[in-house]
Structure formats: structure tokens, C-alpha cells
Design an enzyme around this catalytic site. Structure first.
Site, PDB file in Angstrom:
ATOM      1  N   ALA A  10      84.650 -30.896  28.228  1.00 55.39           N
ATOM      2  CA  ALA A  10      85.068 -31.570  27.916  1.00 55.39           C
ATOM      3  C   ALA A  10      85.897 -30.740  26.245  1.00 55.39           C
ATOM      4  O   ALA A  10      85.344 -31.711  25.085  1.00 55.39           O
ATOM      5  CB  ALA A  10      84.930 -33.428  28.446  1.00 55.39           C
ATOM      6  N   SER A  12      87.861 -28.639  23.855  1.00 58.44           N
ATOM      7  CA  SER A  12      88.932 -29.149  23.413  1.00 58.44           C
ATOM      8  C   SER A  12      89.963 -28.420  23.841  1.00 58.44           C
ATOM      9  O   SER A  12      91.195 -28.974  24.788  1.00 58.44           O
ATOM     10  CB  SER A  12      89.533 -27.805  21.851  1.00 58.44           C
ATOM     11  OG  SER A  12      89.683 -26.900  22.127  1.00 58.44           O
ATOM     12  N   GLY A  14      89.870 -28.011  27.649  1.00 56.86           N
ATOM     13  CA  GLY A  14      89.114 -28.439  28.749  1.00 56.86           C
ATOM     14  C   GLY A  14      90.094 -29.958  28.484  1.00 56.86           C
ATOM     15  O   GLY A  14      90.726 -31.528  29.369  1.00 56.86           O
ATOM     16  N   ARG A  34      76.766 -34.424  28.168  1.00 59.29           N
ATOM     17  CA  ARG A  34      76.038 -35.381  27.289  1.00 59.29           C
ATOM     18  C   ARG A  34      77.131 -36.856  27.864  1.00 59.29           C
ATOM     19  O   ARG A  34      77.662 -37.334  27.182  1.00 59.29           O
ATOM     20  CB  ARG A  34      75.975 -35.254  25.968  1.00 59.29           C
ATOM     21  CG  ARG A  34      75.070 -33.829  26.012  1.00 59.29           C
ATOM     22  CD  ARG A  34      74.928 -33.676  24.066  1.00 59.29           C
ATOM     23  NE  ARG A  34      76.103 -33.871  23.279  1.00 59.29           N
ATOM     24  CZ  ARG A  34      76.849 -33.340  22.297  1.00 59.29           C
ATOM     25  NH1 ARG A  34      75.720 -32.325  22.021  1.00 59.29           N
ATOM     26  NH2 ARG A  34      77.132 -33.752  21.853  1.00 59.29           N
ATOM     27  N   GLY A 134      96.985 -16.710  28.076  1.00 58.43           N
ATOM     28  CA  GLY A 134      97.607 -16.805  28.002  1.00 58.43           C
ATOM     29  C   GLY A 134      97.396 -17.681  26.490  1.00 58.43           C
ATOM     30  O   GLY A 134      96.806 -17.400  25.669  1.00 58.43           O
ATOM     31  N   LYS A 189      91.232  -9.671  23.644  1.00 62.01           N
ATOM     32  CA  LYS A 189      91.729  -9.964  22.535  1.00 62.01           C
ATOM     33  C   LYS A 189      90.846 -10.308  21.510  1.00 62.01           C
ATOM     34  O   LYS A 189      91.485 -10.865  19.863  1.00 62.01           O
ATOM     35  CB  LYS A 189      93.558 -10.558  22.280  1.00 62.01           C
ATOM     36  CG  LYS A 189      92.651 -12.515  23.155  1.00 62.01           C
ATOM     37  CD  LYS A 189      92.116 -13.233  22.497  1.00 62.01           C
ATOM     38  CE  LYS A 189      92.368 -14.614  23.597  1.00 62.01           C
ATOM     39  NZ  LYS A 189      92.088 -15.839  22.878  1.00 62.01           N
ATOM     40  N   ASP A 242      98.754 -12.965  23.513  1.00 59.93           N
ATOM     41  CA  ASP A 242      97.861 -14.256  23.178  1.00 59.93           C
ATOM     42  C   ASP A 242      96.963 -12.790  22.235  1.00 59.93           C
ATOM     43  O   ASP A 242      96.573 -13.836  21.210  1.00 59.93           O
ATOM     44  CB  ASP A 242      96.954 -13.834  24.564  1.00 59.93           C
ATOM     45  CG  ASP A 242      95.626 -14.737  24.562  1.00 59.93           C
ATOM     46  OD1 ASP A 242      95.804 -16.056  23.353  1.00 59.93           O
ATOM     47  OD2 ASP A 242      95.022 -15.049  25.528  1.00 59.93           O
ATOM     48  N   THR A 246      96.237 -14.614  19.242  1.00 63.67           N
ATOM     49  CA  THR A 246      94.997 -15.306  18.497  1.00 63.67           C
ATOM     50  C   THR A 246      94.675 -14.464  16.969  1.00 63.67           C
ATOM     51  O   THR A 246      94.052 -14.966  15.853  1.00 63.67           O
ATOM     52  CB  THR A 246      93.927 -15.020  19.287  1.00 63.67           C
ATOM     53  OG1 THR A 246      94.494 -15.065  20.478  1.00 63.67           O
ATOM     54  CG2 THR A 246      93.021 -15.193  19.319  1.00 63.67           C
ATOM     55  N   ASN A 254      88.162 -16.784  17.088  1.00 61.18           N
ATOM     56  CA  ASN A 254      87.278 -15.733  16.220  1.00 61.18           C
ATOM     57  C   ASN A 254      88.263 -15.159  14.913  1.00 61.18           C
ATOM     58  O   ASN A 254      87.369 -14.512  14.162  1.00 61.18           O
ATOM     59  CB  ASN A 254      88.171 -15.247  17.136  1.00 61.18           C
ATOM     60  CG  ASN A 254      87.200 -15.769  18.573  1.00 61.18           C
ATOM     61  OD1 ASN A 254      86.654 -14.756  19.006  1.00 61.18           O
ATOM     62  ND2 ASN A 254      88.244 -15.772  19.634  1.00 61.18           N
ATOM     63  N   GLU A 279      84.256 -16.868  21.635  1.00 61.21           N
ATOM     64  CA  GLU A 279      83.884 -16.053  22.257  1.00 61.21           C
ATOM     65  C   GLU A 279      83.878 -14.299  22.552  1.00 61.21           C
ATOM     66  O   GLU A 279      83.334 -13.728  23.003  1.00 61.21           O
ATOM     67  CB  GLU A 279      85.448 -16.157  23.542  1.00 61.21           C
ATOM     68  CG  GLU A 279      85.149 -17.829  24.235  1.00 61.21           C
ATOM     69  CD  GLU A 279      83.617 -17.667  25.615  1.00 61.21           C
ATOM     70  OE1 GLU A 279      82.883 -16.584  24.955  1.00 61.21           O
ATOM     71  OE2 GLU A 279      84.139 -18.364  26.631  1.00 61.21           O
TER      72      GLU A 279
END
Length: 337
Positions: A10, A12, A14, A34, A134, A189, A242, A246, A254, A279
Site C-alpha cells: 500500500a 504510492s 500499489g 500494519r 514504463g 534507469k 522510463d 525518472t 531517485n 530502489e
């Protein structure tokens, strides 16, 4: 359309995908780690921490019990960080029928094994696996802004099934059989986004950002093709598409992390202040290991690794990249097919 879909995670992304699917008439079981967060989502119908300003439709049911969340579903969307995909998959395996479709949306590599996440899911017993990737910031998808993505699967029927599930007038989905290329494009990326963020934090200007993005896609494709990806995948949505979004958007964690690193803040402090997983940090280490193992030159990735893990001052990376030995841009080009 109808039926129930489980979204695991849950955060952003998801939450945004749950909103999209509920808007198509699906019942969505949204797994939340939680209890207090699940209660808040249910009461306020808004994910204030990760996707503020987006109302959760009535069709979304926050749940904390994983078994209850996936009971009777035929499609599960994994929207958890890459470093917990194996753990979640291990818990899910005994709860799902063999024919269930797993759609992974995390963009990363497993740090210890350097494996793609579809490989992790296969090792954990899943067969019908798809990857959704994407240029797609959750903040815009949640608001219904036009977005175009790609779904990759080894089985064409699985890809087309997922395509039909997710396609809306504002969310266009293409299919691509090249799962390897799609996964590497989505994962790597983030490294280049860290690099462009650092350049922005140093105040290096538009020319430097454009150079990093252009040479960055070459690095991404170079490693991806060496490991089985198709060259043209990296010119598509999960590659250059992507990468562009990004490296240029302030929605990108990132890029934002890179900006702070370029301004001189230490990595631990930057990550603590983000509140979400970045990530690219883990992916940089995994990609560097792969590049060294296979003899693939990835100079930008190497410099970002030195900043993240060896404490190299970001400004020193500029000189290291700019003073590399001269070469021909098209020599051994990954785009030659």
C-alpha cells in the site's frame, strides 16, 4: 469487468494501481503491513502518507491478513520494494492456486543474487508471471492522467490477459515478449536517475543531464542485451521512456535523492529523509556486480557506486567521466541489430 484482485503493498504505486483497478469495477483487496495504517485507509479513504489527495473508491478493501487478502483471487499485483519480493513470494506460494497470475511492478534487482525479480518469483514456485513497467509516476496515475506502460511475459496469453485487466482510456498498456529487457530497463534507469540528480545538485546544467541520460541508456542496453534482452526494448517505454520521466521529474525518488547527494548531504541522512525506498541504491550495487562479472563497461554506474558505497565526493565523478579515454560513439553499438 468484475471479480477480485489482490494488490500487495500500500505504498504510492500499489495504492495508485488499486485506485485504477477499482475504477474499472474490480473489487480490490489491498494488503497493508500494519493494522493502524489499514484502519486509517479504511476510515479516511485516502493514503495520506504515500498518495495524498487521491480518494480511495469503495471497491478497495485494506487488509492486513495476507491469506484473507488473496483468498479466491486469480490475479495478484506485487507492489512491494524489490528487496522484499522473495519474502512475500514465499508467503504467497502456499496461498495461491497454480494458475494464479502474478504481476510484479517493483523495479529493481535482488541485491545478493543480482537476479531479476521474475527469476526470483520463478524460484519461489510461480509460473504465470508478468512484469508491468514504463514511465508511470503513481501521483499521476492516481489522478487519472494519461499514462502508457508495457506488460511483459513469457506467455503471450498471460501478457494479453494482464493488458486487458489494466487497460483504461487513461492507462494504455502495450505487450512485449522481452521480459529480460523490460526488467533491466526498469531497474537500471534508477541508477541513471541518481546520476542526473547528483548533476542537478551540483548545478551542472542541462547539457550534463542530457549527456548522462544519453550515455546512461547505452549502459542500460549494453548490460541488458549482454544478458539476453532485445536491443529495441531499450528504445521503448521500459527503456528510454522510463529513463526520461525518472531523470526529469521531481516525483522521482531517485532523482530527488541524487540532488541531495549532489548538494553534499550524506547518503544515510538522505535516505532517512525520503520516507520511501530509493530502489537505485541497491540496484547500483547489484548492477555493478553483474557488469564486473560479465565484463561489461558501465562507467556511470561505477561512479555512482563509488559515491554511494565508497564515499567518493560527487564532484570528483565529473572529472572521472569527462576524462575517460576517447572513443567512437557508435563503436560496438548495442543498437546494431
Amino acid at each position: 469487468m468484475g471479480g477480485t484482485i489482490a494488490v500487495i503493498g500500500a505504498g504510492s504505486w500499489g495504492t495508485a494501481l488499486a485506485v485504477l483497478l477499482a475504477g474499472k469495477g474490480f473489487s480490490v483487496n489491498l494488503w497493508v503491513r500494519r493494522k493502524e495504517v489499514a484502519r486509517e485507509l479504511d476510515a479516511k479513504r485516502e493514503n495520506i502518507a504515500y498518495l495524498p489527495g487521491v480518494t480511495l473508491p469503495d471497491g478497495i478493501r485494506p487488509m492486513v491478513e495476507l491469506a484473507e487478502c488473496v483468498k479466491g483471487v486469480k490475479l495478484v499485483v506485487l507492489a512491494v520494494p524489490s528487496h522484499v519480493v522473495r519474502t512475500i513470494a514465499r508467503h504467497l506460494n502456499p496461498l495461491l492456486p497454480r494458475e494464479a497470475v502474478i504481476v510484479n511492478t517493483a523495479k529493481g534487482l535482488e541485491l545478493d543474487t543480482q537476479k531479476r525479480l521474475s527469476e526470483v518469483l520463478k524460484e519461489e514456485g510461480f509460473e504465470r508471471i508478468a512484469v508491468l513497467s514504463g514511465p508511470s509516476h503513481a501521483e499521476e496515475v492516481g489522478r487519472g492522467l494519461p499514462t502508457t506502460v508495457v506488460v511483459a511475459a513469457v506467455d503471450k496469453k498471460v501478457a494479453e490477459y494482464v493488458q486487458d485487466i489494466f487497460m483504461t482510456p487513461a492507462f494504455r498498456v502495450y505487450t512485449n515478449p522481452d521480459m529480460i529487457g523490460v526488467e533491466f530497463g526498469g531497474a537500471l534507469k534508477n541508477i541513471i536517475a541518481l546520476a542526473t540528480g547528483i548533476a542537478d545538485g551540483l548545478g551542472l546544467g542541462d547539457n550534463a543531464r542530457a549527456a548522462l541520460m544519453t550515455r546512461g541508456i547505452v549502459e542500460i542496453a549494453r548490460l541488458g542485451v549482454a544478458l539476453g534482452g532485445r536491443p529495441m526494448t531499450f528504445a521503448g517505454l521500459s527503456g528510454i521512456g522510463d529513463l526520461i520521466v525518472t531523470c526529469t521529474s521531481m516525483y522521482s525518488r531517485n532523482r530527488r535523492a541524487g540532488i541531495e547527494l549532489g548538494r553534499g548531504r550524506p547518503l544515510d541522512e538522505v535516505l532517512a529523509g525520503m520516507g520511501m525506498v530509493v530502489e537505485g541504491v541497491r540496484t547500483t550495487a547489484a548492477a555493478r556486480d553483474l557488469a564486473l562479472r560479465h565484463g561489461i563497461p558501465m562507467p556511470i554506474t561505477e561512479e555512482i557506486y563509488q559515491v554511494l558505497y565508497k564515499g567518493k565526493p560527487p564532484q570528483e565523478c565529473v572529472g572521472a567521466l569527462m576524462q575517460r579515454p576517447r572513443t567512437n560513439e557508435m563503436e560496438a553499438s548495442v543498437w546494431q541489430i
